[in-house]
Design a protein around this motif. Sequence first.
Motif, short mmCIF file in Angstrom:
data_model
loop_
_atom_site.label_atom_id
_atom_site.label_comp_id
_atom_site.label_asym_id
_atom_site.label_seq_id
_atom_site.Cartn_x
_atom_site.Cartn_y
_atom_site.Cartn_z
N ALA A 101 3.26 1.50 -0.01
CA ALA A 101 4.18 0.17 -0.07
C ALA A 101 2.19 -0.39 0.65
CB ALA A 101 5.12 0.81 1.18
N ARG A 102 1.23 0.57 1.53
CA ARG A 102 0.63 -0.78 2.22
C ARG A 102 0.16 -0.54 0.88
NH1 ARG A 102 -1.46 3.33 4.63
NH2 ARG A 102 -0.66 2.37 7.06
N VAL A 103 -0.71 -0.57 0.09
CA VAL A 103 -1.82 -0.81 -0.95
C VAL A 103 -0.51 -2.28 -1.72
CG1 VAL A 103 -2.87 -0.38 -2.86
CG2 VAL A 103 -3.10 0.71 -1.18
N ILE A 104 0.72 -0.95 -1.70
CA ILE A 104 1.77 -2.87 -2.92
C ILE A 104 1.64 -3.78 -1.95
CG2 ILE A 104 4.27 -3.66 -3.43
CD1 ILE A 104 3.95 -0.52 -4.55
N PHE A 152 8.67 0.39 6.98
CA PHE A 152 7.64 0.55 7.73
C PHE A 152 6.94 -1.22 8.83
CE2 PHE A 152 7.74 3.43 3.63
CZ PHE A 152 7.94 4.44 4.81
N PRO A 153 7.73 -0.91 9.84
CA PRO A 153 7.55 -2.23 10.54
C PRO A 153 5.67 -1.92 11.09
CG PRO A 153 8.75 -0.86 11.82
CD PRO A 153 8.58 -0.24 10.57
N GLU A 154 5.43 -1.08 10.90
CA GLU A 154 4.17 -1.55 11.23
C GLU A 154 3.36 -2.27 10.02
OE1 GLU A 154 5.03 2.77 9.51
OE2 GLU A 154 5.82 1.20 10.65
N LEU A 155 3.47 -1.63 9.36
CA LEU A 155 2.84 -2.46 8.16
C LEU A 155 2.39 -4.03 8.41
CD1 LEU A 155 3.51 -0.85 4.83
CD2 LEU A 155 2.05 -0.46 6.06
N LEU A 156 3.62 -4.39 8.41
CA LEU A 156 3.31 -5.92 9.29
C LEU A 156 3.53 -6.02 11.05
CD1 LEU A 156 4.64 -8.56 8.40
CD2 LEU A 156 7.18 -8.50 8.69
N GLU A 162 2.58 -8.53 5.12
CA GLU A 162 3.81 -8.93 4.08
C GLU A 162 4.47 -8.21 2.84
OE1 GLU A 162 5.33 -12.10 5.98
OE2 GLU A 162 3.71 -12.57 7.01
N ALA A 163 6.24 -8.36 3.75
CA ALA A 163 6.77 -8.13 2.03
C ALA A 163 6.48 -8.71 0.73
CB ALA A 163 7.93 -7.99 2.47
N TRP A 164 6.09 -7.79 -0.09
CA TRP A 164 6.03 -7.77 -1.66
C TRP A 164 7.00 -7.60 -2.80
CZ3 TRP A 164 3.79 -11.27 -4.12
CH2 TRP A 164 3.39 -11.37 -5.55
#
Length: 239
Positions: A101-104, A152-156, A162-164
Motif C-alpha cells: 500500500a505504501r508503494v501504491i 495504516f494511518p502511519e503512512l499518512l 495520501e490515499a490513492w
Amino acid sequence: MLVESEINRVLVVTAHPDDVDFAAAGSVALFSDRGVQVTYLLVTDGDAGGNERELDHAGMAELRRSEQLAAAKAVGVTDVRFLGYADGTVVPTLELRRDIARVIRQVRPDLVITHHPDRNYEFVAPSHPDHRAVGGAALDAVYPDARNPYAFPELLQQEGLEAWTVREVWLNGGSTPNHWVDVTDAMDRKLAALQSHVSQVAHVEGFADFVRSRFAAWAQQAGFGEGRYAEAFQVVPTA
C-alpha cells in the motif's frame, strides 16, 4: 475496462525476479513505448532460486537483483524496487499489505498488475505459494488499504502519503483470463528480458522456442491468428 489513454502509470507487483518477465514483459514494453510510467515492486530477491548454484542466499539475491535490473532495462523500465522478504516464505500479512500500500500511494498507479491469488489447477507453475500470497496481499492493498486514509494511518501521518484509488488490476497466472494483449511487436524484447535471468534459464534447453510456443498458444486462444504472440490476464475493476 480502462482504455489506453487512461493508463498513465502502472505498478507491477511480483514475488520474485523474472515473474514479471514471464507474465507481462511484452505488455510492459508496449506501455513503455507509449510513454507510460512503469514501476516494478518485487517482494523477494529470489534468494532461494538458481540452478546448481555455488552462491549462498545473499549472493544469489544480489545476482538476481542485478538480473532483474537488466531485464527491466530491456523493456524500458528504470524504477525497480525490492522489499527484501525471504524467498519461499511469503504470506499475506498485514505488514506485507502495508508495504505494498505504501508503494501504491507513492506511485499512484492507474493500473496494478500482479499474480492471481488462486491456485491454477490446469497449469500449476504460476501457483507458487509466494505468488498466491503476493497476489492476495496486493489485491488487499489495492482494496481497501491504499484508498482508505484510515488504514495504516502511519503512512499518512508519518510519511505524508495520501490515499490513492487504483482503478484496475490485471491478474496473471490464473485459469480464467478475460483479456489478451497482442505482444508480437514486443516479443523479442520480452525474450531478451527473460534471458537476462541467466541464473534461472540458461540451463533450459530450447528455452526461446518454449517461450515462443507458450505465448503463441495464448494468441491462438485470443483469436489473433498464426504468427502472433499474446499475454493473458484477468481484469478486475477496482475503482
